[in-house]
Design a protein around this motif. Structure first.
Motif, PDB file in Angstrom:
ATOM      1  N   ARG A   1     -10.188 -71.684  -5.195  1.00 23.51           N
ATOM      2  CA  ARG A   1      -9.629 -70.566  -5.943  1.00 23.51           C
ATOM      3  C   ARG A   1      -9.832 -70.738  -7.444  1.00 23.51           C
ATOM      4  N   GLY A   2      -9.556 -71.951  -7.941  1.00 26.20           N
ATOM      5  CA  GLY A   2      -9.721 -72.206  -9.363  1.00 26.20           C
ATOM      6  C   GLY A   2     -11.152 -72.016  -9.821  1.00 26.20           C
TER       7      GLY A   2
ATOM      8  N   GLY B   1     -14.501 -79.731 -22.625  1.00 29.75           N
ATOM      9  CA  GLY B   1     -13.573 -78.651 -22.902  1.00 29.75           C
ATOM     10  C   GLY B   1     -13.493 -77.579 -21.846  1.00 29.75           C
ATOM     11  N   VAL B   2     -13.916 -77.883 -20.604  1.00 31.66           N
ATOM     12  CA  VAL B   2     -13.895 -76.890 -19.535  1.00 31.66           C
ATOM     13  C   VAL B   2     -13.086 -77.430 -18.362  1.00 31.66           C
ATOM     14  N   TYR B   3     -12.182 -76.596 -17.842  1.00 32.55           N
ATOM     15  CA  TYR B   3     -11.402 -76.941 -16.652  1.00 32.55           C
ATOM     16  C   TYR B   3     -11.340 -75.723 -15.751  1.00 32.55           C
TER      17      TYR B   3
ATOM     18  N   ALA C   1      -0.313 -73.214 -11.979  1.00 32.87           N
ATOM     19  CA  ALA C   1      -1.591 -73.915 -11.834  1.00 32.87           C
ATOM     20  C   ALA C   1      -2.206 -74.100 -13.217  1.00 32.87           C
ATOM     21  N   ARG C   2      -2.778 -75.248 -13.454  1.00 34.13           N
ATOM     22  CA  ARG C   2      -3.302 -75.554 -14.786  1.00 34.13           C
ATOM     23  C   ARG C   2      -4.367 -74.563 -15.226  1.00 34.13           C
TER      24      ARG C   2
ATOM     25  N   GLY D   1       0.521 -83.546 -13.834  1.00 32.20           N
ATOM     26  CA  GLY D   1      -0.114 -84.001 -12.611  1.00 32.20           C
ATOM     27  C   GLY D   1      -1.565 -83.589 -12.468  1.00 32.20           C
ATOM     28  N   GLU D   2      -2.266 -83.398 -13.565  1.00 34.91           N
ATOM     29  CA  GLU D   2      -3.690 -83.061 -13.615  1.00 34.91           C
ATOM     30  C   GLU D   2      -4.005 -81.637 -13.171  1.00 34.91           C
TER      31      GLU D   2
END
Length: 438
Positions: A318-319, A408-410, A135-136, A158-159
């Motif tokens: 979850r992320g 800059g946040v994911y 997961a990214r 895939g993002e």
């Protein structure tokens, strides 16, 4: 009670059961703070066993257990941070193993905690290089983690997924830092090409037909998900339309076609089971387009739509949960008063999952990308109802600089530094679509 805790516990009518179900859907090892105290005790007891196993495998350096992130940090003898060992997947495997074989699981954990030495030259490293798919947000967390000398070498896929370079040994995978590539004078692209060549040398895992037009690839080497990167694997399944894949765990890739309703349903049902397995990756379906992999959902009337939608939503929850905990801890250490809002899951009248978040007039905040925003006037007290509840895209359309993307946040966050006027809130409340979930 702190501001973060107050709104996190309130839930605005969302039962703890819904939140637990959504998180277990994405990763069986997650829990809701404050609701599973016995589980927390079990995890802490397991962490002590893990610490003993790590010390038995390598007594050098200091070990520190972080119960909030459920990880153990190993510090090098010179005091530098050597590695962070996340325990969730090991814990899940330990629970699923018969008692008489749990010692073997702990021994394997101990060996995994011993980092292989970094190769001196690229010639030494080349045959050990591999690519993992995760997961990214796993790697976004690494990049933001304090004390890490250099980030992991990774790229988005895939993002929502990411690939990362690792040095593979029989007992452990060591992520390859970008500074190491620089020291070798090797670009990421060159190292990736060599890692792909090594991936192709692994023992072939045959595609299994799940139904006509749907296939599954199942391995036991933690590189099943990595086969997503091999075009010959994806194209090896004859499908209707563009290839669609789901990688629910490290050892599984599920493949079908975008134009195959039956195949999509078969893959969706297999993914629903696959995310419950040890070492889950992600529940999003991805479609292969001319521009690469992209998140995908079938048409609303497709039999697989609700399953794939819920799988993607659970991974999103979850992320955000992990990111929320990480940002809160970081801002607390910085003595910042910024409110880090949660993404709280709920269901509409038709049973569709959606996420809501809280925008309070109490101060500056970081909001997750939600479907619905709940506006709170803190002056009315913690038991007062929201002053408005409005769908996200309507707010974004009118809020202007009150709601700005945080760079800059994911997963993506938005910073709010004010509060809409009473007139604006009333206009939103008067809109007949204000509460329509997308």
């Amino acid at each position: 009670m702190s501001r973060n805790t107050q709104w996190k516990v309130a839930g605005f009518g969302v039962s703890a059961l819904v939140l637990v179900a959504a998180l277990v859907f994405a990763n069986g090892s997650h829990e809701v703070p404050g609701t599973l105290s016995s589980e927390q005790r079990d995890r802490d007891e397991y962490a002590q066993l893990a610490l003993a196993a790590l010390r038995a495998a390598d007594p050098t350096g200091e070990l520190k257990y972080d119960p909030e992130q459920f990880l153990i940090q190993r510090f090098a003898p010179d005091g530098g941070l050597g590695m962070s060992l996340y325990l969730a997947n090991f814990y899940r495997e330990y629970q699923d193993t018969p008692p008489e074989r749990r010692g073997q699981v702990l021994a394997r954990l101990g060996r995994a905690g011993v980092l292989p030495e970094a190769p001196t030259t690229y010639a030494q490293a080349r045959p050990l290089l591999m690519l993992v798919v995760r997961a990214r947000d796993t790697f976004e967390a690494f990049a933001q983690q304090g004390g890490v000398s250099s980030p992991v070498s990774w790229r988005p896929v895939g993002e929502v997924l990411a690939e990362a370079l690792v040095q593979d040994t029989p007992d452990a995978m060591r992520y390859v830092p970008t500074e190491e590539l620089a020291r070798w004078g090797i670009s990421y692209e060159q190292a990736r090409a060599d890692a792909m060549a090594n991936l192709r040398k692994l023992e072939a895992a045959p595609l299994r037909n799940l139904t006509l037009g749907a296939c599954g690839l199942f391995t036991n080497d933690s590189y099943g998900a990595s086969r997503l990167l091999l075009d010959e694997v994806v194209r090896g399944c004859e499908v209707k339309g563009d290839p669609v894949v789901v990688v629910p765990n490290r050892d599984t890739v599920l493949i079908t076609g975008a134009d195959d309703a039956t195949g999509l349903l078969t893959v969706a049902e297999a993914a629903l089971e696959g995310v419950q397995a040890p070492r889950p990756v992600d529940g999003h379906a991805l479609r292969l387009t001319a521009d690469g992999w992209k998140p995908f959902l079938p048409e609303p009337k497709s039999p697989s739509r609700s399953i794939l939608e819920n799988l993607a939503f659970a991974s999103r929850v979850r992320g955000y949960q992990e990111q929320t905990e990480r940002l809160r801890k970081q801002l607390e250490q910085e003595h910042s008063e910024v409110f880090v809002a949660s993404l709280v899951p709920d269901k509409d009248a038709r049973g569709r999952s959606f996420g809501q978040t809280v925008w309070s007039n109490e101060g500056e905040a970081l909001l997750p990308r939600a479907d619905v925003i709940v506006f709170i006037d803190a002056a009315l007290g913690p038991d007062a109802p929201p002053v408005a509840t409005v769908r996200w895209d309507l707010v974004v359309r009118d809020a202007g600089t009150l709601l700005m993307p945080e760079l800059g946040v994911y997963p993506e966050r938005y910073r709010v530094q004010g509060f809409p006027s009473k007139e604006q809130l009333q206009r939103w409340k008067s809109d007949p679509t204000a509460m329509d979930v997308p």
